[in-house]
Design an enzyme around this catalytic site. Structure first.
Site, mmCIF file in Angstrom:
data_model
loop_
_atom_site.group_PDB
_atom_site.id
_atom_site.type_symbol
_atom_site.label_atom_id
_atom_site.label_comp_id
_atom_site.label_asym_id
_atom_site.label_seq_id
_atom_site.Cartn_x
_atom_site.Cartn_y
_atom_site.Cartn_z
ATOM 1 N N ARG A 80 4.745 7.627 -7.586
ATOM 2 C CA ARG A 80 3.775 8.645 -7.135
ATOM 3 C C ARG A 80 3.921 8.866 -5.626
ATOM 4 O O ARG A 80 3.119 8.448 -4.812
ATOM 5 C CB ARG A 80 2.337 8.302 -7.551
ATOM 6 N N ARG A 97 -10.079 -9.054 -1.299
ATOM 7 C CA ARG A 97 -10.176 -8.107 -2.425
ATOM 8 C C ARG A 97 -11.096 -8.656 -3.517
ATOM 9 O O ARG A 97 -12.197 -9.048 -3.233
ATOM 10 C CB ARG A 97 -8.785 -7.800 -2.998
ATOM 11 N N ASP A 123 0.761 -8.136 -5.902
ATOM 12 C CA ASP A 123 0.806 -7.691 -7.302
ATOM 13 C C ASP A 123 1.264 -6.236 -7.442
ATOM 14 O O ASP A 123 2.046 -5.909 -8.343
ATOM 15 C CB ASP A 123 -0.548 -7.912 -7.991
ATOM 16 N N GLY A 176 0.304 -4.816 2.271
ATOM 17 C CA GLY A 176 -0.286 -5.153 3.571
ATOM 18 C C GLY A 176 0.518 -6.220 4.291
ATOM 19 O O GLY A 176 1.139 -7.054 3.645
ATOM 20 N N ASP A 226 -4.114 -14.207 -4.481
ATOM 21 C CA ASP A 226 -4.542 -13.793 -5.829
ATOM 22 C C ASP A 226 -3.387 -13.359 -6.721
ATOM 23 O O ASP A 226 -3.592 -12.645 -7.697
ATOM 24 C CB ASP A 226 -5.578 -12.656 -5.717
ATOM 25 N N THR A 257 0.539 -12.667 0.087
ATOM 26 C CA THR A 257 -0.777 -12.057 0.316
ATOM 27 C C THR A 257 -1.723 -13.097 0.901
ATOM 28 O O THR A 257 -1.716 -14.262 0.462
ATOM 29 C CB THR A 257 -1.431 -11.462 -0.959
ATOM 30 N N ASP A 311 -4.698 -12.985 0.313
ATOM 31 C CA ASP A 311 -5.768 -13.118 -0.693
ATOM 32 C C ASP A 311 -5.529 -14.271 -1.666
ATOM 33 O O ASP A 311 -6.457 -14.696 -2.360
ATOM 34 C CB ASP A 311 -5.899 -11.819 -1.507
#
Ligand code: F6P
Length: 363
Positions: A82, A186, A118, A14, A144, A140, A142
């Site tokens: 992926r 989050r 992360d 983000g 975190d 981030t 966050d």
């Protein structure tokens, strides 16, 4: 040791205030001090998969220090392991890591600077495992990310959230209402804890402390009885009722991190209004916490982090994550931070301080 002449830089996950300040610091230190070539990779790891890269010179990183977002673009849905591809009309996920390795070699990138959270560090770890020297810079709102006391972007998000909480205070007090403000973060409550304390919120709800709605309503009703007919509730998006689940706003199956949280504020507000009879409104701050100009503290941190990333590379360090410990910028092995979240410990001093000044944490 492989000499460093040419580096790639990407911003992944983000967007976050201060990304451009890091890009500027990385590029300017690399160009001015070490005469390196700097290649900007577009849209995070997607640009690596699709070989979309462009050289960055002094001109291209001038005047971006105060700019929100990222001049390189970003992506929080794609991982090389992926990558969604259409096969016979259906989406299938393929591992395209080898293709990325070919592009790293073809573009003669001696190292990658990965600015991300992360999830991005976990992708970077895969490349480290294949022999690519990646230097991580922790990003981030966050706050975190494992291994660092602080990430850039957090101070700006806290400042935006605090401003919003301050502003609803006047409406809450004039209309004798409860105002519930839902902030991001989050699974971590750092934004809620800091903005809640900074704004003097009456109730702070964080994911790390599941709450009892009775305790919250007792707090609101008690304030009302004491002549304080309004309350401010700062709730982190990841918070949950005791014995309950987090509230999911939507699931994005294309994303490696598919859960998007949101909606707990509405639930808590409805419950408070029903149980106390006091008019209760909700505001969800959402992406305004991530947008716009970074505050001064984030510009400083971003500049320190970006500069340190290049200094580490040129000192011969490999696969490190730049971190802040106390007031010192230092580094840890990048792979240590992959796929880990740094949550608020229950005995955090700021929670104790909040309780001492009368803040309710819903338990
Ligand atoms: O990690 C940053 C963050 O803003 C979280 O606080 C939030 O849960 C999530 O990203 C939202 O993601 P998106 O921008 O994909 O909706």
């Amino acid at each position: 040791m492989k000499d460093i002449h040419r580096i790639g830089i990407l911003t992944a996950g983000g967007d976050c205030p201060g990304l451009n300040a890091v890009i500027r610091a990385v590029a300017k230190t690399a160009l001015r001090k070490y005469d390196l070539e700097v290649i900007g990779i577009e849209d995070g790891f997607l640009g690596l998969i699709q070989n979309r890269m462009r050289p960055l010179d002094n001109e291209s990183v001038s005047n971006i220090l105060t700019l929100g977002g990222t001049i390189l673009g970003t992506n929080n849905k794609i991982a090389p392991r992926r990558y969604p591809m259409k096969v016979n009309g259906k989406i299938e996920f393929r591992d395209v890591t080898d293709r990325c390795m070919e592009y790293i070699a073809a573009n003669k990138l001696d190292a990658l600077v990965v600015i991300g959270g992360d999830g991005s560090m976990s992708i970077a770890s895969d490349f480290v495992g294949m022999g690519v020297n990646c230097i991580g810079v922790p990003k981030t709102i966050d706050n975190d990310l494992y291994g660092t006391d602080v990430t850039f972007g957090f101070a700006t998000a806290v400042s935006v959230a605090t401003d919003a909480l301050d502003r609803v205070h006047t409406t809450a007090s004039s209309h004798h209402r409860v105002m519930v403000v839902e902030v991001m973060g989050r699974n971590a409550g750092w934004i809620a804890l800091h903005s809640g304390i900074a704004s003097g919120s009456d109730i702070i709800l964080i994911p790390e402390i599941p709450f009892d709605i009775e305790v919250i309503c007792d707090c609101v009703a008690g304030r009302s009885r004491r002549g304080r007919a309004f309350s401010i509730v700062c709730v982190a998006e990841g918070s949950r009722y005791q014995g309950g689940e987090q509230v999911v706003n939507h699931v994005d199956p294309t994303s490696p991190d598919p859960i998007r949280l949101g909606g707990i504020g509405q639930k808590v507000a409805a419950d408070i209004e029903t149980r106390t009879g006091i008019e209760t409104r909700t505001i969800t701050l959402g992406h305004i916490q991530r947008g716009g100009t970074p505050v001064a503290a984030d510009r400083v941190l971003a500049t320190e982090f970006g500069n340190q990333a290049i200094e580490l590379l040129m000192a011969g360090e490999k696969s490190r994550l730049v971190v802040m410990k106390g007031r010192t910028v230092t580094h840890i092995p990048l792979q240590e931070a992959a796929n880990k979240q740094r949550l608020i410990p229950p005995d955090h001093p700021l929670i104790a301080a909040g309780r001492n000044v009368g803040t309710c944490f819903g338990n």
